[in-house]
Structure formats: C-alpha cells, structure tokens
Design an enzyme around this catalytic site. Structure first.
Site, mmCIF file in Angstrom:
data_model
loop_
_atom_site.group_PDB
_atom_site.id
_atom_site.type_symbol
_atom_site.label_atom_id
_atom_site.label_comp_id
_atom_site.label_asym_id
_atom_site.label_seq_id
_atom_site.Cartn_x
_atom_site.Cartn_y
_atom_site.Cartn_z
ATOM 1 N N ASP A 1 12.441 41.585 57.676
ATOM 2 C CA ASP A 1 13.233 41.362 56.463
ATOM 3 C C ASP A 1 12.379 41.713 55.245
ATOM 4 O O ASP A 1 11.275 42.242 55.369
ATOM 5 C CB ASP A 1 13.716 39.911 56.407
ATOM 6 N N TYR B 1 17.887 43.208 61.715
ATOM 7 C CA TYR B 1 17.111 42.014 61.368
ATOM 8 C C TYR B 1 17.671 40.766 62.056
ATOM 9 O O TYR B 1 16.935 39.999 62.704
ATOM 10 C CB TYR B 1 17.065 41.789 59.842
ATOM 11 N N GLU C 1 21.110 32.517 59.795
ATOM 12 C CA GLU C 1 20.670 33.880 59.488
ATOM 13 C C GLU C 1 21.712 34.648 58.679
ATOM 14 O O GLU C 1 21.371 35.420 57.792
ATOM 15 C CB GLU C 1 20.318 34.641 60.771
#
Length: 346
Positions: A134, A116, A33
């Site tokens: 996102d 996020y 991520e």
DNA sequence: AATACGTGGTT
DNA sequence: TAACCAAGTAT
C-alpha cells in the site's frame, strides 16, 4: 533488508491496538481493508465498529439492502466500495457457502478486492506470504533503498514486490505486513517523519542521502474541473423531494435533491425555464432562501446552490423518479455528505 | 496507461 | 489557498 527483525520487534512493542488486528476472521479483516482503502484509521475506525455492530457476519451484510449499506457508509466517500462490499457479501453468502477463499487468486475475483486487499486478507487471515503493498509500504521501501521510481506507475509495483517477497519469507507474513505498514503510518510519514526513533534508521538510504523529503516519487497530477449544481429544496407541508442518482459518475445510487446542472454559475432568474421543465406547477413557488456551498472532490470542484422553495400546492414533477418524503425521515436515506449536512442544517 | 472515484486534514 | 495526502480499485 538486513533489519526485518528490528522492524518486527519494533512493531511488537509499538503497535496500535486496532480491532481488526485481534482477529483471524476473514470477514472482519476484509471489511476493515475495504474501509481503509484510501482512508486513514482515525476516519475509518468508527465506521468499522458500526458495520460490525449492524452486520456481525457476512450473511447479515448480505441480507441488507444496498440502500442500507450505503446509508451506513455515508460520509466515508468512494461509495463504489460500499456497493462492492454488498455485492461481495452476497457473493460469499450465496456462491461460496459463506466461506471466504483462502487463496489470493480467488480473493482477486471479488468485487472491490484488488492486489493490495487480496494480499492483506491472505496474510492477516491465513498468514500466507504475500506482501501487501500500500502507500505506506511504497513510502518505507522507497526511502529505505532510496528508490526514485514513480510509485504511481503500475510497472513500479513489480520492482517493490521483488524486494518485499524475500523479506516476508524471512518472518511471519501477518507480522511483517502489519509491521511495515504500521511503520509507514506512524513513523515514516509523508510529512515530518520521525526518523530519530525509527528501527530502520541506521541503514535507511534516503536518510543517509538526505532525500527523505523527495521519496516516494510521484508523477501524476490530478486535473480538476468545475461543475455547477443547482439543487431544489421544495417544501410542501412537512415534505421534501429527493431522487436517486443513477449511472456512472460521482455518488452513484445515492440520493440527492432535484438537480439542475449548468455550465456556469446560475441564479434564480435564469434557472426559471429549467425549473419549469422539472416541475409543471411552479406558479405558487416562493423562494425563501438561497445557500451557496463549495464542495471539493478529488477530480472536481462543485459550486452548489440550494434554492429553498415553499409551496402550498403539491408539486408535480415532470419525471417520475422523485420521491416525496418527510423532512424528518431524510436521515433514513443515503446522501452525499454535502446534501446530508445541508438537510441537517434546516 | 490514464482517469475517475469522496472526504477530511494539513501546509 | 490551492495542492497534496491518506491502509486502492475499476474501467
């Protein structure tokens, strides 16, 4: 949304087989991520493999030096991600007994983990119902409901969260977040969306209203400034000289060549004073080659010149922060890609 | 709230 | 080709 089931069914049939999707390991999910922030899969994938190979566990990453982490990150950009990655690895290893928190509010405390990323980690690693919002999700939802709110205003996030929360609670959170992001990344693209095969085709309001190309709405425009970087490549025997950038701004903690920044384009003659105040013995300097390169960043355009200088006398730098290295060892240090490419071209 | 932070690709 | 876009965060 009436079509959550269509969306997840579509995903199960069409998902890309990505390495971080076949694990529940919070370390691997967190790493992926961070790499994928503002970065496309095609660009981040090789970095993910390199990091997992070099640092199979968070403890291994914590043992590394920041310089090593930045070197492996070289070329990916947004280097605060790498610095925060290393900080968080040390934090998890030393303060969290090597175990990632399984709650969003705890994850949010980690450097480099925002709303996020925290939602992505708790949903993918622990299957908790937090929508990961996102750019893909903003695009899909703003089109599906034909929402004209500017997605780059922080206040808009709340509206999208209230839409997404009941949706994610209808199904498996990890599946839902993966599915909606995958739809945005592969079909509901910014340009040339592939609507004809979209599982949400029937009820997509922007398609019905023919506003696909107008969604999502963005307000902000970036302003660019020009900067003029004059780099000194001083060659003495097999050696060159590099220095670490410090303080805020671009490329913090990365290395570069001795730099003279000017307000306007400069040439060898009007740089002579600045060079003399950088190196005290410039008498034997022999300018052999001059290279100009333009380097474009999000908020600035860099007009860079490289002055390749040979000298037979060991250069004496006025400030102490210059490092003498062999040219062939330059691959060991983290450089901005501009500098790295230039050194490799020699 | 507004701005800075990289790089590579597309139009 | 200048502008925009791509799995955002920190200040």
């Amino acid at each position: 949304m009436e079509n959550v089931l269509d969306l997840t069914k579509w995903y199960k049939k069409n998902f890309r087989d990505l390495p971080w999707r076949t694990t529940n390991d919070p370390y691997k999910i967190w790493l992926s991520e961070i790499i994928l922030q503002q970065t496309q899969v095609v660009q981040g994938l090789a970095y993910y493999h390199r990091f997992i190979t070099e640092y199979p566990t968070v403890a291994k990453l914590a043992e590394a030096s920041e310089e090593q982490v930045l070197r492996l990150w070289q070329g990916l950009g947004y280097y605060s991600r790498a610095r925060n990655l290393h900080k968080t690895a040390k934090l998890i290893t030393n303060e969290y007994q090597g175990v990632f928190p399984n709650e969003k509010c705890e994850l949010l405390k980690l450097p480099g983990v925002g709303d996020y990323t925290a939602s992505a980690i708790v949903s993918f690693a622990f299957n908790k119902p937090h929508p990961a919002i996102d750019g893909n999700v903003f695009r899909v939802i703003s089109r599906y409901y034909d929402i004209n709110l500017p997605i780059d205003e922080p206040a808009t996030r709340k509206v999208f969260l209230e839409i997404l929360q009941p949706m994610i609670e209808q199904t498996s959170p990890a599946l839902f977040n993966n599915a909606i992001m995958e739809l945005g990344a592969t079909l509901c693209k910014n340009d040339h969306p592939n609507c004809s095969v979209c599982p949400l085709y029937i009820d997509c309001q922007a398609r019905i209203n023919e506003t696909i190309a107008l969604r999502p709405v963005k307000n902000k425009k970036v302003k660019k400034r020009n900067r003029y970087f004059n780099y000194l490549l001083i060659r003495y025997k097999d050696n060159i000289y590099i220095q670490k950038r410090f303080g805020k701004g671009i490329w913090e903690n990365l290395f570069e060549l001795p730099l003279i920044e000017t307000e306007a384009p400069a040439d060898w003659k009007n740089l002579s004073n600045s060079i003399a105040s950088t190196v005290s013995n410039t008498k034997g300097f022999n300018l052999v080659k001059q290279t100009s390169l333009k380097h474009v960043l999000t908020h600035q355009t860099l007009f860079c010149q490289f002055f390749e200088i040979y000298t037979t006398e060991k250069p004496v730098f006025v400030s102490e922060n210059c490092l003498e290295i062999e040219l062939k060892d330059s691959t060991k240090y983290p450089f901005p890609i501009l500098i790295s490419n230039f050194l490799l071209s020699l």
